[in-house]
Design a protein around this motif. Sequence first.
Motif, PDB file in Angstrom:
ATOM      1  N   VAL A  70       0.842  -1.211   0.000  1.00 31.96           N
ATOM      2  CA  VAL A  70       0.000   0.000   0.000  1.00 31.96           C
ATOM      3  C   VAL A  70       0.868   1.249   0.000  1.00 31.96           C
ATOM      4  O   VAL A  70       0.634   2.180  -0.778  1.00 31.96           O
ATOM      5  CB  VAL A  70      -0.972   0.005   1.202  1.00 31.96           C
ATOM      6  CG1 VAL A  70      -1.678   1.348   1.329  1.00 31.96           C
ATOM      7  CG2 VAL A  70      -1.990  -1.119   1.071  1.00 31.96           C
ATOM      8  N   LEU A  71       1.885   1.279   0.855  1.00 29.37           N
ATOM      9  CA  LEU A  71       2.775   2.442   0.908  1.00 29.37           C
ATOM     10  C   LEU A  71       3.456   2.667  -0.441  1.00 29.37           C
ATOM     11  O   LEU A  71       3.546   3.803  -0.906  1.00 29.37           O
ATOM     12  CB  LEU A  71       3.827   2.277   2.011  1.00 29.37           C
ATOM     13  CG  LEU A  71       3.299   2.289   3.448  1.00 29.37           C
ATOM     14  CD1 LEU A  71       4.453   2.025   4.424  1.00 29.37           C
ATOM     15  CD2 LEU A  71       2.595   3.594   3.780  1.00 29.37           C
ATOM     16  N   HIS A  72       3.912   1.595  -1.053  1.00 25.74           N
ATOM     17  CA  HIS A  72       4.576   1.700  -2.356  1.00 25.74           C
ATOM     18  C   HIS A  72       3.641   2.332  -3.388  1.00 25.74           C
ATOM     19  O   HIS A  72       4.038   3.225  -4.150  1.00 25.74           O
ATOM     20  CB  HIS A  72       5.044   0.322  -2.818  1.00 25.74           C
ATOM     21  CG  HIS A  72       5.662   0.330  -4.169  1.00 25.74           C
ATOM     22  ND1 HIS A  72       6.943   0.778  -4.402  1.00 25.74           N
ATOM     23  CD2 HIS A  72       5.165  -0.027  -5.369  1.00 25.74           C
ATOM     24  CE1 HIS A  72       7.200   0.692  -5.698  1.00 25.74           C
ATOM     25  NE2 HIS A  72       6.130   0.204  -6.308  1.00 25.74           N
ATOM     26  N   GLU A  73       2.419   1.875  -3.425  1.00 23.28           N
ATOM     27  CA  GLU A  73       1.440   2.394  -4.386  1.00 23.28           C
ATOM     28  C   GLU A  73       1.114   3.866  -4.101  1.00 23.28           C
ATOM     29  O   GLU A  73       1.026   4.684  -5.023  1.00 23.28           O
ATOM     30  CB  GLU A  73       0.164   1.557  -4.350  1.00 23.28           C
ATOM     31  CG  GLU A  73      -0.813   1.893  -5.430  1.00 23.28           C
ATOM     32  CD  GLU A  73      -0.333   1.523  -6.827  1.00 23.28           C
ATOM     33  OE1 GLU A  73      -0.751   2.214  -7.777  1.00 23.28           O
ATOM     34  OE2 GLU A  73       0.442   0.576  -6.980  1.00 23.28           O
ATOM     35  N   LEU A  74       0.951   4.220  -2.836  1.00 21.86           N
ATOM     36  CA  LEU A  74       0.637   5.602  -2.490  1.00 21.86           C
ATOM     37  C   LEU A  74       1.801   6.539  -2.771  1.00 21.86           C
ATOM     38  O   LEU A  74       1.593   7.665  -3.224  1.00 21.86           O
ATOM     39  CB  LEU A  74       0.216   5.694  -1.017  1.00 21.86           C
ATOM     40  CG  LEU A  74      -1.095   4.991  -0.651  1.00 21.86           C
ATOM     41  CD1 LEU A  74      -1.336   5.061   0.861  1.00 21.86           C
ATOM     42  CD2 LEU A  74      -2.271   5.573  -1.409  1.00 21.86           C
ATOM     43  N   VAL A  75       3.019   6.077  -2.550  1.00 22.85           N
ATOM     44  CA  VAL A  75       4.203   6.886  -2.878  1.00 22.85           C
ATOM     45  C   VAL A  75       4.299   7.073  -4.386  1.00 22.85           C
ATOM     46  O   VAL A  75       4.560   8.188  -4.873  1.00 22.85           O
ATOM     47  CB  VAL A  75       5.493   6.224  -2.324  1.00 22.85           C
ATOM     48  CG1 VAL A  75       6.733   6.849  -2.936  1.00 22.85           C
ATOM     49  CG2 VAL A  75       5.549   6.342  -0.809  1.00 22.85           C
TER      50      VAL A  75
END
Length: 83
Positions: A70-75
């Motif tokens: 999720v963090l990767h996608e949001l970044v």
Amino acid sequence: MWRGNEDVLVTDLDDELVLMHAGRSEMFSLNAAGRLLWQALPASEETLTDLLRRTFGLGDVQARSDVRAVLHELVARDLIRKG
């Protein structure tokens, strides 16, 4: 510490959370897990992992993997920043 980008507008549509990056005119929809993580910001990766683990009854490895995804996608979409 992860924080939401100040240029992101948030709309709550009951079963999903929609994020819109004002500068990019892009929309992004979050499921229940993504919503939970977004609403916990600002937070560390460890805090987010623990929250996901406790809320959904996941093991540590699965929770950490899901949070990182999720963090990767949001970044990548410039919706969150570290700092």
